[in-house]
Enzyme design. Structure first.
Site, PDB file in Angstrom:
ATOM      1  N   THR A 188       1.049  -1.149   0.114  1.00 28.00           N
ATOM      2  CA  THR A 188      -0.042   0.156   0.074  1.00 28.00           C
ATOM      3  C   THR A 188       1.121   1.187   0.185  1.00 28.00           C
ATOM      4  O   THR A 188       1.840   1.301   0.940  1.00 28.00           O
ATOM      5  CB  THR A 188      -0.780   0.095   1.318  1.00 28.00           C
ATOM      6  OG1 THR A 188      -1.937  -1.154   1.226  1.00 28.00           O
ATOM      7  CG2 THR A 188      -1.692   1.354   1.475  1.00 28.00           C
ATOM      8  N   GLY A 218      -9.874  -3.035   4.233  1.00 23.35           N
ATOM      9  CA  GLY A 218      -8.883  -2.917   5.150  1.00 23.35           C
ATOM     10  C   GLY A 218      -8.843  -1.602   5.921  1.00 23.35           C
ATOM     11  O   GLY A 218      -9.791  -0.974   5.893  1.00 23.35           O
TER      12      GLY A 218
END
Ligand code: SD4
Length: 328
Positions: A188, A218
């Protein structure tokens, strides 16, 4: 309804090259723009070794652009990189073979926008910004987010690359959900920036955990978990197994710890330790936090060695190895 406009005059600036300790090359900005009103040097910082992203953000800052534009344009570089299998277009799919993207963005005034589990749109961070600026909401999810994106002029894009498809076909042979620590040494992208006015903004964008359950979201698009900015204090952002970051509202926690006087480094370390404390018997997952405070100080910390974060300042463009809770 438009909440606010983010316009800055840009100026043409000369650039030079300086060297810096690690993997570094830096375009120096001239003295007129190098220092903010508060005497702070502008900075762009992001999770992992996403040097192209920080270079883009720095380019925006160097031209006198604001922190919001810097983080927006910075993380978009990774969303558009098809060889990056953890962010945006080309990201790994869920276990049903669908690429679902999560992103959020936050500005100096606490305005924020997010999209969750959105399919078929290549730049979720741009849609998140549209949610922030064009709607009365903070988050749009799934079909609603996708529909909103089309209404805003975004094009439908096939996000599953041939390579991702093949990897997914391979994964189906065992169908074991086992998040990899330091996957391909990136993941990420969470980015924070301070502009020449001394204002802070942040952005975070991801394709989430590879082969997650359909509908799984998430930490990354959750304000407070994957990203938080308080322009009075600083900002923080996260990478790794999002469920653990959500449980401790990690990024908000780190900003609050900085508000109480901790340095960005100390705050990141405490954030990781809170997660460890909740997982005494299980440490086979990675979390990495980065943080920045109003003075332009930075920090980063993770569970397992291998996490790095990029900083771009007047001093250089550096890939910083993060200190870790576990040493091997
Ligand atoms: C998530 N934090 O979806 C993201 C993805 C990530 O290691 O960083 N994975 O949980």
């Amino acid at each position: 309804m438009k909440r606010r406009k983010f316009l800055r005059n840009s100026s043409t600036l000369a650039a030079g090259i300086v060297s810096a300790p690690i993997l570094a090359s830096c375009q120096e900005i001239p003295a007129t723009k190098a220092t903010t009103k508060a005497g702070i040097i502008p900075i762009a910082i992001c999770t992992w070794d996403f040097g192209n992203a920080t270079a883009k953000a720095w380019e925006v800052l160097q031209k006198g652009g604001n922190a919001l534009d810097a983080v927006h344009q910075g993380v978009m570089v990774e969303e558009n990189d098809l060889s990056n299998s953890t962010v945006g277009n080309g990201g790994r799919p869920d276990r049903d073979g669908n690429v679902t993207l999560d992103a959020c963005i936050m500005d100096k005034d606490g305005n924020c926008g997010a999209v969750l589990a959105m399919q078929n749109i290549a730049n979720p961070i741009s849609v998140a910004r549209k949610v922030m600026e064009e709607t009365p909401h903070v988050m749009l999810a799934g079909k609603g987010a996708e529909q909103f994106a089309y209404e805003q002029g975004f094009e439908k894009t096939e996000l599953l690359t041939e390579e991702s498809k093949q990897a997914w076909e391979e994964w189906k042979k065992t169908s074991q959900y086992k998040p990899i620590i330091n996957i391909e040494n990136h993941d990420t992208i969470g980015m924070l920036a301070i502009d020449t006015d001394g204002d802070i903004a942040g952005a975070c964008t991801t394709s989430g955990m590879a082969y997650k359950m359909a509908g799984r979201v998430g930490d990354s698009p959750i304000i407070g978990a994957g990203l938080f900015v308080d322009n009075e204090v600083g900002g923080a952002t996260a990478t790794g197994v999002g469920e653990e970051v959500v449980r401790t509202v990690g990024s908000f926690l780190i900003v609050e710890l900085m508000r109480q006087g901790k340095s960005p480094q100390e705050a990141c370390e405490e954030g990781v330790k809170r997660i460890i404390a909740k997982n005494k018997d299980k440490q086979d997952f990675q979390i990495g936090f980065i943080a920045i405070n109003k003075k332009g100080e930075t920090g980063g910390y993770c569970i397992h060695p291998g996490f790095t974060y990029r900083t771009y300042t007047k001093e250089g463009h550096i890939n910083n190895p993060s200190d870790s809770y576990l040493k091997s």
